[in-house]
Scaffold this motif. Structure first.
Motif, PDB file in Angstrom:
ATOM      1  N   MET A   1      -3.301  35.829   6.081  1.00  0.00           N
ATOM      2  CA  MET A   1      -4.006  36.022   7.278  1.00  0.00           C
ATOM      3  C   MET A   1      -4.017  34.412   7.934  1.00  0.00           C
ATOM      4  O   MET A   1      -4.526  34.302   9.020  1.00  0.00           O
TER       5      MET A   1
ATOM      6  N   GLN B   1       6.621  41.286  29.306  1.00  0.00           N
ATOM      7  CA  GLN B   1       6.695  39.603  28.720  1.00  0.00           C
ATOM      8  C   GLN B   1       8.032  39.506  28.243  1.00  0.00           C
ATOM      9  O   GLN B   1       8.578  40.014  27.687  1.00  0.00           O
TER      10      GLN B   1
ATOM     11  N   GLN C   1       0.264  29.848  33.133  1.00  0.00           N
ATOM     12  CA  GLN C   1      -0.438  31.097  33.613  1.00  0.00           C
ATOM     13  C   GLN C   1      -0.335  31.431  35.119  1.00  0.00           C
ATOM     14  O   GLN C   1      -0.421  30.379  35.897  1.00  0.00           O
TER      15      GLN C   1
ATOM     16  N   ARG D   1      -1.601  32.507  22.809  1.00  0.00           N
ATOM     17  CA  ARG D   1      -2.033  33.570  21.863  1.00  0.00           C
ATOM     18  C   ARG D   1      -1.372  33.276  20.362  1.00  0.00           C
ATOM     19  O   ARG D   1      -1.546  33.727  19.457  1.00  0.00           O
ATOM     20  N   MET D   2       0.107  33.103  20.744  1.00  0.00           N
ATOM     21  CA  MET D   2       0.806  33.000  19.697  1.00  0.00           C
ATOM     22  C   MET D   2       0.556  31.979  18.581  1.00  0.00           C
ATOM     23  O   MET D   2       0.972  32.194  17.458  1.00  0.00           O
ATOM     24  N   ASN D   3      -0.188  31.166  18.835  1.00  0.00           N
ATOM     25  CA  ASN D   3      -0.712  30.019  17.921  1.00  0.00           C
ATOM     26  C   ASN D   3      -1.981  30.457  16.972  1.00  0.00           C
ATOM     27  O   ASN D   3      -2.477  29.903  16.105  1.00  0.00           O
ATOM     28  N   LEU D   4      -2.434  31.567  17.293  1.00  0.00           N
ATOM     29  CA  LEU D   4      -3.707  32.203  16.567  1.00  0.00           C
ATOM     30  C   LEU D   4      -3.358  32.771  15.252  1.00  0.00           C
ATOM     31  O   LEU D   4      -2.368  33.641  15.424  1.00  0.00           O
ATOM     32  N   PRO D   5      -3.899  32.566  14.322  1.00  0.00           N
ATOM     33  CA  PRO D   5      -3.677  33.195  12.949  1.00  0.00           C
ATOM     34  C   PRO D   5      -4.156  34.715  13.030  1.00  0.00           C
ATOM     35  O   PRO D   5      -4.939  35.043  13.838  1.00  0.00           O
ATOM     36  N   ALA D   6      -3.850  35.463  11.779  1.00  0.00           N
ATOM     37  CA  ALA D   6      -3.938  36.767  11.769  1.00  0.00           C
ATOM     38  C   ALA D   6      -5.388  37.174  11.397  1.00  0.00           C
ATOM     39  O   ALA D   6      -5.671  38.427  11.137  1.00  0.00           O
TER      40      ALA D   6
ATOM     41  N   ARG E   1      -8.799  24.812  14.035  1.00  0.00           N
ATOM     42  CA  ARG E   1      -7.765  23.972  14.555  1.00  0.00           C
ATOM     43  C   ARG E   1      -7.058  24.560  15.619  1.00  0.00           C
ATOM     44  O   ARG E   1      -6.476  24.283  16.950  1.00  0.00           O
ATOM     45  N   ALA E   2      -6.324  25.848  15.137  1.00  0.00           N
ATOM     46  CA  ALA E   2      -5.452  26.491  16.077  1.00  0.00           C
ATOM     47  C   ALA E   2      -6.275  27.182  17.294  1.00  0.00           C
ATOM     48  O   ALA E   2      -5.692  27.211  18.336  1.00  0.00           O
TER      49      ALA E   2
ATOM     50  N   ARG F   1      -1.636  32.677  29.124  1.00  0.00           N
ATOM     51  CA  ARG F   1      -2.054  33.322  27.926  1.00  0.00           C
ATOM     52  C   ARG F   1      -1.335  34.196  27.002  1.00  0.00           C
ATOM     53  O   ARG F   1      -1.576  33.834  25.533  1.00  0.00           O
ATOM     54  N   GLU F   2      -0.433  34.805  27.481  1.00  0.00           N
ATOM     55  CA  GLU F   2       0.521  35.685  26.636  1.00  0.00           C
ATOM     56  C   GLU F   2       1.421  34.789  25.877  1.00  0.00           C
ATOM     57  O   GLU F   2       2.000  35.277  24.701  1.00  0.00           O
ATOM     58  N   LEU F   3       1.533  33.407  25.969  1.00  0.00           N
ATOM     59  CA  LEU F   3       2.194  32.433  25.168  1.00  0.00           C
ATOM     60  C   LEU F   3       1.153  31.735  24.325  1.00  0.00           C
ATOM     61  O   LEU F   3       1.412  31.829  22.995  1.00  0.00           O
TER      62      LEU F   3
ATOM     63  N   LEU G   1      -1.387  32.932   8.458  1.00  0.00           N
ATOM     64  CA  LEU G   1      -0.135  32.610   9.532  1.00  0.00           C
ATOM     65  C   LEU G   1      -0.546  33.090  10.946  1.00  0.00           C
ATOM     66  O   LEU G   1      -0.937  34.109  11.360  1.00  0.00           O
ATOM     67  N   PRO G   2       0.189  32.210  11.899  1.00  0.00           N
ATOM     68  CA  PRO G   2       0.107  32.584  13.306  1.00  0.00           C
ATOM     69  C   PRO G   2       0.928  33.612  13.799  1.00  0.00           C
ATOM     70  O   PRO G   2       1.850  33.906  12.981  1.00  0.00           O
ATOM     71  N   ALA G   3       0.621  34.099  14.957  1.00  0.00           N
ATOM     72  CA  ALA G   3       1.393  35.465  15.606  1.00  0.00           C
ATOM     73  C   ALA G   3       2.732  35.022  15.980  1.00  0.00           C
ATOM     74  O   ALA G   3       3.398  35.926  16.314  1.00  0.00           O
ATOM     75  N   ASN G   4       3.154  33.790  15.912  1.00  0.00           N
ATOM     76  CA  ASN G   4       4.663  33.381  16.331  1.00  0.00           C
ATOM     77  C   ASN G   4       5.409  33.496  15.009  1.00  0.00           C
ATOM     78  O   ASN G   4       6.889  33.315  15.030  1.00  0.00           O
TER      79      ASN G   4
ATOM     80  N   MET H   1      -4.159  24.358  25.278  1.00  0.00           N
ATOM     81  CA  MET H   1      -2.987  24.828  25.852  1.00  0.00           C
ATOM     82  C   MET H   1      -3.123  25.705  26.988  1.00  0.00           C
ATOM     83  O   MET H   1      -2.510  25.578  27.894  1.00  0.00           O
TER      84      MET H   1
ATOM     85  N   ASP I   1       1.274  23.426  14.402  1.00  0.00           N
ATOM     86  CA  ASP I   1       0.388  24.310  13.731  1.00  0.00           C
ATOM     87  C   ASP I   1       1.122  25.305  12.734  1.00  0.00           C
ATOM     88  O   ASP I   1       0.611  25.796  11.880  1.00  0.00           O
TER      89      ASP I   1
ATOM     90  N   HIS J   1      -6.574  24.280  19.859  1.00  0.00           N
ATOM     91  CA  HIS J   1      -5.192  23.900  20.259  1.00  0.00           C
ATOM     92  C   HIS J   1      -4.883  25.190  21.288  1.00  0.00           C
ATOM     93  O   HIS J   1      -4.479  24.871  22.343  1.00  0.00           O
TER      94      HIS J   1
END
Lengths: 302, 302, 302, 302
Positions: free
Chosen positions: D197, D229, D143, A196-201, A173-174, A192-194, D199-202, A181, D170, A177
Motif C-alpha cells: 500500500m 490519456q 493541466q 496523481r501517479m505519485n500517490l500511494p495505494a 510527503r506524497a 492532474r492525470e499525471l 507504493l505509488p501508482a506509477n 506539482m 518519491d 508533493h
C-alpha cells in the motif's frame, strides 16, 4: 470523518423527504438508506438505492417454474430450494446501489468482480483528498510463513512503530508533493492525470457500485471468507449486515449454503461414505493428495 | 386478453397498497407500474419495478467527474453531454424490471441481448397456454425482393387468407396434439419437456426481464429501428414510451444522439467537408463503394 | 446426415492444409478439428477453433501468483489447486469455438448461458431445412409424478406409437405449409421472418458458439448433470469428451471437484461432524427441513 | 529492459518450436508472437495467443446470414458491411491474448473495460519489482485550462526538473521503505499484502489480458482517441499496429467507420441537410446548444 459536509448535506435533504411508491419496499433496507456505515479509518458503505425484496425473488421464480412452485409451502422454503439447487436467475432480480469509500489497493481487488456497474471518482478531473488508510496497530500483521498470501501474527513494539511511521510519513510527503506539482492559486501546474501517479495505494477513493443480488452473493462468498484480505473483508462484513436486513430469507439461505457450507470433491465424497459406514480411511488409500487430505480433515474434523 | 385473472388479481392487490420510501421516485414511472401495455394480439409489456431517475444519472456522473461537472449548468445539459461523449457508466446506474408476454420467435431475437437478467416461463415445469400470435392482415408482408431480411408489400386477397388459415389451423392442431400427448385426468402422458417440442414459434411465452438503462438504450436503438422486424419493434416502441416518462432527459438525449442520429465513416466525413466547401463530389472520387455511396446519399439527401 | 455437402466440402479443404504456428497446440484437440460428432438424430458438435491448453492455464496462474506458484511441484497439482479454491481466472484464458447443430427447444435452454459468443443461422435471411428432432422410442418418457421437471418411464406400445406419429406428421405438415407460404419459383411469398413462426420447436438450427473454459465448465456442470433434460445432456456429454482430450488435467480436476462433487450446507456439515464422531442423528434434531434431510441422506448414503 | 531474463528465456524456448495446426493461422500475427513491443519507459505489449482471422469473421457471418451473404462479392466487402451496420457478433468470433506490462494508474483505467479476462500479477503473493514510470520531459504537461481532464503545454525548465525530481525521489523512497517493511533475509516482515500500500501508482504491474475482437475495437476506439490519456493511448496505438497485421480487413473497416468516423445527432443531421441545400445556418436556429454547435462546427469544418 468519512463523509464530506457537502455529501452529508445532500444526504440530510434526501432523508427528509420520503415519497410514496407502488414498488416493493423492504422496510429493513429503508432503515439503511442514507446511513454511512463506517469501515476502516476513513471508509464507509452506504446504500443509495435498492430494487426488490425476498418476495421479488419468489415472484420471479414463480414466473419461471409456474404452477410447479405452488407446492412449496412458503417463500422461505422456495428461496432455500433455489439457493440449494443453484437456480440463480431469481436472485438476479434484486439489485442494490452502494456508495463506497475505500483505499485504492482494496478497490483494485474489488474491481475484479466484473459483473457490476461502477462510477468511480476520477483523478483526471478532480483533485483527490488527503485521506490515507493507516492500519490499526493490531492489523500490522507479519507475512505468513505457511501461506504465500496470508498474514501471521501482528508486529510488535519498535518494528510496528517503524512501519506506522513509514506509512504516515510517506503518505503525507506524497500528498504534499502532489499538491506542489498540481500547483495552487490558479497557476499552471502539472496535469492532474499525471500528478496523481505519485500517490500511494493507501489513498482513499470512492465509487458508486451497483450489482444484482446473485453477483453480490458471489462477491461476499469470496470476500467475507476468512482467506480474504482483512481490509476488503471488513467491507464485505458491513455489506453482509445490510443484506441481512434487506432480504432476510435469501441471506439466511446464503449463509447456510454458501458462506457456512463446503464443497466435497468426488474422491472426498467416497471417503466420507466409507467413514460413515465405519471404515477407517487413511490418506494413502483415499485417492487424495496430501494437501487435499489435510484440507478435507480440517473440514470434517472441525 | 393478455393478463390471466390470477395475474390481474395479484396486480390489483399490489396497486392498492402504496408505501413510503426514501429512495428516488420517478413520478412518470409510478404511473406505469401495474399497467399492462398491450402489444400485438396477446402480448404486453408491464413495469414491475425500477431504480433511479434522471437525477440518479447525474448523481453518479458527479461522483466520477467530481467538481468538474459543476460547470455544467443543469442536469439536462450534463445528461446530453454524457450521451454525446459515450460516457455510458452513469446510465448504467438506472435499472428497470419488465414483465413481458411475447411470441417465442420474438423472444429468440430478444434474448440475443445478453446483458440483462431473465426469468422465463418454463415449459419443462408447466403447461403452456393456448395463445398464438396471428398477424393482423396488414402485417402479412411479402418477402422483400431488394433486402434479404426485409418485408415488401402486404399480401392481398386469397393469398393472405390462405396464410392466415394455415397459421390458425396449424397452431390449433399443434396445441390439440400437445394436450393429447401430455394427457389429461392425471394419467401418465408424455413429459412436458418433450411435448412442448410440437408447439410452433408463434406461441406466447412470458418472462421477467431486468436491464440497466445503458443496455436498454442499446436494445432500443437496434430494435426500435426501422430495419428491425415489426413484431419486436412494437415491443421496443412500447418500451420507448415508458422510458420517456421514466427518465425524460435521458430519453431526449437518446432520441437526438442515437435513434435519430447517424454515423459517418472517415471517407464520408471527408466527402461532406468537400461538399460543404461547394465542391461537387461523385461516387467515383468519393473513396466509397457504390453501396456505401448509396447509403450515404440516402442519409444526407433525405 | 448432419453436415450439408457444402459444409463437408469446406471442412475437407480446411483439413487438408495444416499450417505452422508458434502458438500453443493441444494435440488431443487437433484430432477433433473438422470432425462432426453426431448428437441426436440430425445434430452434431464440431470444434472449429481453440486457444490454449493445460500449460496456458498454469502460465496465467503463474503471472498472477508469481513465484508463489513455484512451490507447487507440477502443472496438474497447480490446476487442481486452482479448481479447488475457485481461482477461476486462469481457466478463462482458454477458449473454444464450436459449430453446433441442435433442435430449437434445446437452443433455447442453451442460450440462457449468457457468457458466450453466438452466431446463429437466421430464419429472417435464409430458408430453414426440413430437419426435425424425432425422439428415439426409448426417450419417449412420461411426465414424472414426483418431479415437476423430470421424466418417468418410457411410454409403451400404442401410446408411444401415437406420440411418434403426431410429432412426425405435425413437423412435416408445418414444413409443407412453411414452404407454401414462402412460395417457390421466385413468386412473392410471405416474408421468411413471418413464415418461420409456423415451425415447431423440434426443428434444427445451428450456430457457432464460442466460450472460455471457465464458463464452459459452468455450462457442463449444469447440463451434463443427471437432472438436465436428456436432449441437452447428450450435447454436454459430447463436449465433455472433447474437453477431456483438449485439457486433460483441467478436465480431471473439473470431474473430481465439480461434476462428481457435492455441496454441503452449514447445517449438513455440522450433522456430518456429529455422525463421524459416532453420534446417531435424526432429521428432527438436524436443523434441516425434511426435504433437505432427504437430499442429504441420498448424498451420503449412496 | 522490460522483460526479465526468466521471461525472455521462456519466450525464446517457445519461439524455437513451431508446431503444425489445422486451425486458422494469421501469418501477420504469427510474426508478432513472442515479440515484446516496448511502450513507455518499462512497459510492453506482447501477443501470447490468438484465435481466428478475417476469414473466421466471414465464416461466422455466413452461418448467421446463410445464403444471403453470398451476394456480397468478397470477404472485405462483407466485413465492411458488418461493421457499418453494427453486426457485432461475427467480430466476437476472434480472440486475442496479450501480455501487458503497464503502470498501475494505467491499469486502473484499462480494467474499466469489463468484457475481458484478466490475470494480474498479485502483490499479495509476490514482491513487486522496482520499476516506475517516469514521464519523458515532453510529456510533463500542464493541466489544461479549457478542459478539466486534458493537458496543456509541457512544463519547462525548472518547473519540469522539479517535477521529475519529485517523481523519481518519491518512487525510490517508497520502494526502499517497501523493502524495509517486508524485510529481508527471511525475517518476519510486514505482510506483502500490507506493505504494497506504500507504493505509488506509477509502479509497473503486468497481466495477461484476453479479449474478443469486438470488445477490443470498443477499447481501441475509446483509448486510441485523441482525448484519451497519453499513457494509455500509447498502449492502444501499439495494439492497433498488431491488430492491423492480424485482421487487415476488419481493422481497415474499424479505422474508416469507428476511429475516423463521427456521430451526428438528429438535429445535426437536419442542419447538415439544410447546409447541403445551400442554406446558411447559425447556432441560434440550429436546435443545438452552443457547446453542441461548437463541437459540430469543429467536425465539419476540419
Amino acid at each position: 470523518m468519512p463523509l464530506s459536509p457537502d455529501q452529508q448535506a445532500e444526504i440530510d435533504t434526501q432523508r427528509a423527504t420520503p415519497s410514496q411508491t407502488l414498488r416493493a419496499v423492504a422496510p429493513g433496507m429503508e432503515a439503511h438508506l442514507y446511513t454511512a456505515h463506517e469501515v476502516l479509518d476513513h471508509g464507509f458503505v452506504r446504500v443509495v438505492d435498492y430494487m426488490g425484496d425476498d418476495a421479488a425473488i419468489c415472484q420471479a421464480a414463480r414466473v419461471s417454474y409456474g404452477r410447479g412452485t405452488k407446492s412449496v409451502s412458503n417463500d422461505e422454503g422456495l428461496i432455500r430450494y433455489l439457493m440449494r439447487h443453484w437456480h440463480s436467475t431469481p436472485f438476479e432480480m434484486c439489485e442494490v446501489k452502494l456508495h463506497v469509500k475505500l483505499p485504492v489497493f482494496v478497490a483494485r481487488q474489488w474491481i475484479r468482480h466484473r459483473t457490476a456497474n461502477v462510477n468511480e471518482y476520477s483523478g483526471r478531473y478532480s483533485i483527490l483528498d488527503r485521506e490515507f488508510y493507516i492500519p490499526a496497530p493490531e492489523q500490522l500483521a507479519a507475512q505468513s510463513v505457511v501461506n504465500n498470501q496470508g498474514r501471521g501474527d501482528a508486529l510488535q513494539g519498535e518494528e510496528a512503530a517503524r512501519v506506522l511511521e513509514i506509512l504516515k510519513a510517506d503518505s503525507n510527503r506524497a500528498y504534499d508533493h502532489y499538491e506542489q506539482m498540481i500547483g495552487t492559486d490558479g497557476q499552471d501546474g502539472l496535469a492532474r492525470e499525471l500528478a496523481r501517479m505519485n500517490l500511494p495505494a493507501n489513498i482513499y477513493t470512492q465509487w458508486y457500485w451497483k450489482v444484482d443480488l446473485h453477483n453480490l452473493f458471489h462477491f461476499l462468498r469470496l470476500r467475507a471468507d476468512s482467506h480474504a484480505q482483512y481490509e476488503i473483508r471488513v467491507y464485505a462484513d458491513a455489506i453482509c449486515n445490510i443484506v441481512k436486513d434487506w432480504v432476510p430469507a435469501a441471506y439466511g439461505a446464503f449463509e447456510d449454503y454458501r458462506l457456512g457450507g463446503a464443497i466435497l470433491s468426488g474422491p472426498a465424497l467416497s471417503v466420507l461414505r466409507r467413514m460413515l459406514k465405519g471404515e477407517r480411511v487413511e490418506q494413502e488409500d483415499s485417492g487424495m493428495s496430501k494437501r487435499e487430505w489435510r484440507e478435507f480433515m480440517e473440514m470434517v474434523d472441525n
